[in-house]
Design a protein around this motif. Structure first.
Motif, mmCIF file in Angstrom:
data_model
loop_
_atom_site.group_PDB
_atom_site.id
_atom_site.type_symbol
_atom_site.label_atom_id
_atom_site.label_comp_id
_atom_site.label_asym_id
_atom_site.label_seq_id
_atom_site.Cartn_x
_atom_site.Cartn_y
_atom_site.Cartn_z
ATOM 1 N N LEU A 12 44.791 49.218 38.696
ATOM 2 C CA LEU A 12 46.005 48.593 38.164
ATOM 3 C C LEU A 12 47.249 49.250 38.756
ATOM 4 O O LEU A 12 48.210 48.573 39.124
ATOM 5 N N PRO A 18 43.125 42.358 38.728
ATOM 6 C CA PRO A 18 43.726 41.389 37.808
ATOM 7 C C PRO A 18 44.013 42.048 36.471
ATOM 8 O O PRO A 18 43.501 43.139 36.176
ATOM 9 N N ARG A 19 44.818 41.414 35.658
ATOM 10 C CA ARG A 19 45.134 41.984 34.353
ATOM 11 C C ARG A 19 43.869 42.091 33.519
ATOM 12 O O ARG A 19 43.118 41.118 33.376
ATOM 13 N N PRO A 20 43.584 43.277 32.983
ATOM 14 C CA PRO A 20 42.308 43.483 32.296
ATOM 15 C C PRO A 20 42.247 42.765 30.948
ATOM 16 O O PRO A 20 43.259 42.537 30.289
ATOM 17 N N THR A 21 41.047 42.422 30.558
ATOM 18 C CA THR A 21 40.791 41.755 29.283
ATOM 19 C C THR A 21 40.056 42.708 28.356
ATOM 20 O O THR A 21 39.735 43.854 28.708
ATOM 21 N N HIS A 68 46.161 41.482 21.056
ATOM 22 C CA HIS A 68 46.598 40.440 21.985
ATOM 23 C C HIS A 68 45.454 39.448 22.184
ATOM 24 O O HIS A 68 44.285 39.845 22.264
ATOM 25 N N LEU A 71 44.706 39.952 26.576
ATOM 26 C CA LEU A 71 44.761 41.249 27.240
ATOM 27 C C LEU A 71 44.233 42.356 26.336
ATOM 28 O O LEU A 71 44.261 42.244 25.114
ATOM 29 N N GLU A 73 45.200 44.838 24.792
ATOM 30 C CA GLU A 73 46.458 45.392 24.300
ATOM 31 C C GLU A 73 46.512 45.238 22.786
ATOM 32 O O GLU A 73 46.165 44.183 22.255
ATOM 33 N N ASP A 89 47.807 50.208 25.601
ATOM 34 C CA ASP A 89 46.833 49.717 26.562
ATOM 35 C C ASP A 89 45.491 50.296 26.125
ATOM 36 O O ASP A 89 45.286 51.512 26.155
ATOM 37 N N LYS A 96 52.458 51.433 26.027
ATOM 38 C CA LYS A 96 53.190 50.469 26.848
ATOM 39 C C LYS A 96 54.594 50.223 26.337
ATOM 40 O O LYS A 96 55.509 49.919 27.107
ATOM 41 N N ARG A 140 56.682 39.638 26.703
ATOM 42 C CA ARG A 140 56.788 39.530 28.165
ATOM 43 C C ARG A 140 57.853 40.458 28.729
ATOM 44 O O ARG A 140 57.863 40.739 29.926
#
Length: 351
Positions: A12, A18-21, A68, A71, A73, A89, A96, A140
């Motif tokens: 990252l 890619p954005r982690p799940t 989230h 994500l 998060e 995170d 974050k 965002r």
């Protein structure tokens, strides 16, 4: 070789992943705050089988959390009357963002994301005006404050997104408090709680008020079914000798309100801590840490109960319910109980 978490964090940082799940955080099914034997506070991810997938430090005692929708998060909320919430995170453990309640406000320990995860809604106390508000935060843009709107009552506690993705339901507990007096309840003789339905821009879409006999019942915690039925758990602020129900179910489409007699003030020591609705919508579980009891209902019909010391957290699994206790117990719907060295706090939040 680096472990998975370290590897993903490095990818990252390099902009290569890619954005982690949630799968990258060990695929937890639930979140829960807790306390370690050394007094340290943590936020944990838990599987349906009761295993811990991650354990992240918190600065003070946590209450509930918001996950989230996509994500890995989570927002960890301080126990009321906390003035902070931390966005974590759940892979790297990195903080974050940190939300600070605006002047004249404090959080109530609960919040929820919008369906797309772009906005966070938080329940807050406008304590000088003795009114509840819902805070709006832009996920965002580092969770910048976007505004607020009235919660439809006093003392908003739990908040959930409705299945339509376009409205919220808020448990306004009706109890006035002020930071200068700590957790002292200032208006018990005149308190009145409400269940409020609000659009995402604050329009009051509907509201439930209990009758005069239930005036001292504080609506605190919520569960929402896939079809929009809302189960609400209450905490009684009067004489514990009365036998009024502490559990209700409201169906907004029909306006039907059922109060569940068996979950009574006397039987549950005046206090329900958490509530959950099964995935299929057919059963409800409610816990009382003070009575050490979890009850299950099919609709409003009593199914049975189990005694578990200091039980409070409850959430629906694919079949049945997962339970947690202040003694470190995680009780899955099937398979063996699991005991951790974490005193679980009040709530088990489904991801």
């Amino acid at each position: 070789m680096p472990d998975r978490r370290t590897f993903i964090a490095g990818m990252l940082a390099a902009g290569l992943a890619p954005r982690p799940t949630w799968a990258d955080a060990g695929s937890p099914a639930f979140l829960s705050a807790g306390k370690k034997p050394d007094g340290a506070y943590v936020l944990c991810g838990l599987t349906t089988e009761g295993q811990i997938t991650f354990q992240l430090p918190l600065p003070t005692r946590g209450h509930a959390a918001a996950a989230h929708p996509r994500l890995a998060e989570a927002v960890a909320f301080a126990r009321r009357p906390g003035t902070y919430a931390i966005v974590l995170d759940c892979i790297t453990g990195r903080e974050k963002a940190r939300l600070s309640a605006p002047p004249g406000r404090h959080f109530y320990g609960h919040g929820t994301y919008s369906a797309d995860g772009d906005v966070l809604f938080t329940t807050e106390n406008d304590f000088d005006a003795a009114r509840g508000v819902v805070g709006i935060w832009d996920a965002r843009r580092d969770f910048a404050r976007m505004g607020e709107f009235p919660s439809g009552g006093v003392g908003p506690h739990d908040i959930k997104l409705m299945p339509d993705g376009a409205s919220l339901v808020v448990a306004n507990g009706g109890i006035e408090t002020h930071p200068e007096t700590g957790r002292v309840k200032l208006n018990i003789p005149s308190m009145r709680s409400t269940l409020s339905y609000l659009s995402l821009d604050g329009e009051l879409l509907g509201q439930v008020r209990l009758d005069k006999a239930h005036q001292k019942n504080s609506i605190r915690h919520l569960a929402v079914s896939a079809t929009g039925d809302v189960a609400f758990a209450m905490q009684w602020q009067g004489d514990l000798a009365v036998d009024l129900p502490l559990l209700g179910v409201h169906r907004i489409e029909t306006g039907r309100l059922d109060l569940v007699e068996r979950a009574s003030v006397r039987h549950m020591s005046g206090y329900l801590g958490s509530v959950a609705i099964a995935k299929d919508g057919k059963s409800i579980a409610a816990t009382s840490p003070r009575a050490g009891i979890v009850q299950e209902f099919a609709g409003a019909e009593y199914v049975g109960e189990t005694s578990i010391a200091d039980v409070c957290g409850v959430a629906a699994a694919a079949s049945g319910f997962v339970l947690t206790s202040g003694a470190g117990l995680v009780k899955p719907p099937s398979g063996p109980d699991v005991l951790h060295d974490v005193a679980w706090d009040n709530h088990l939040i489904a991801i």
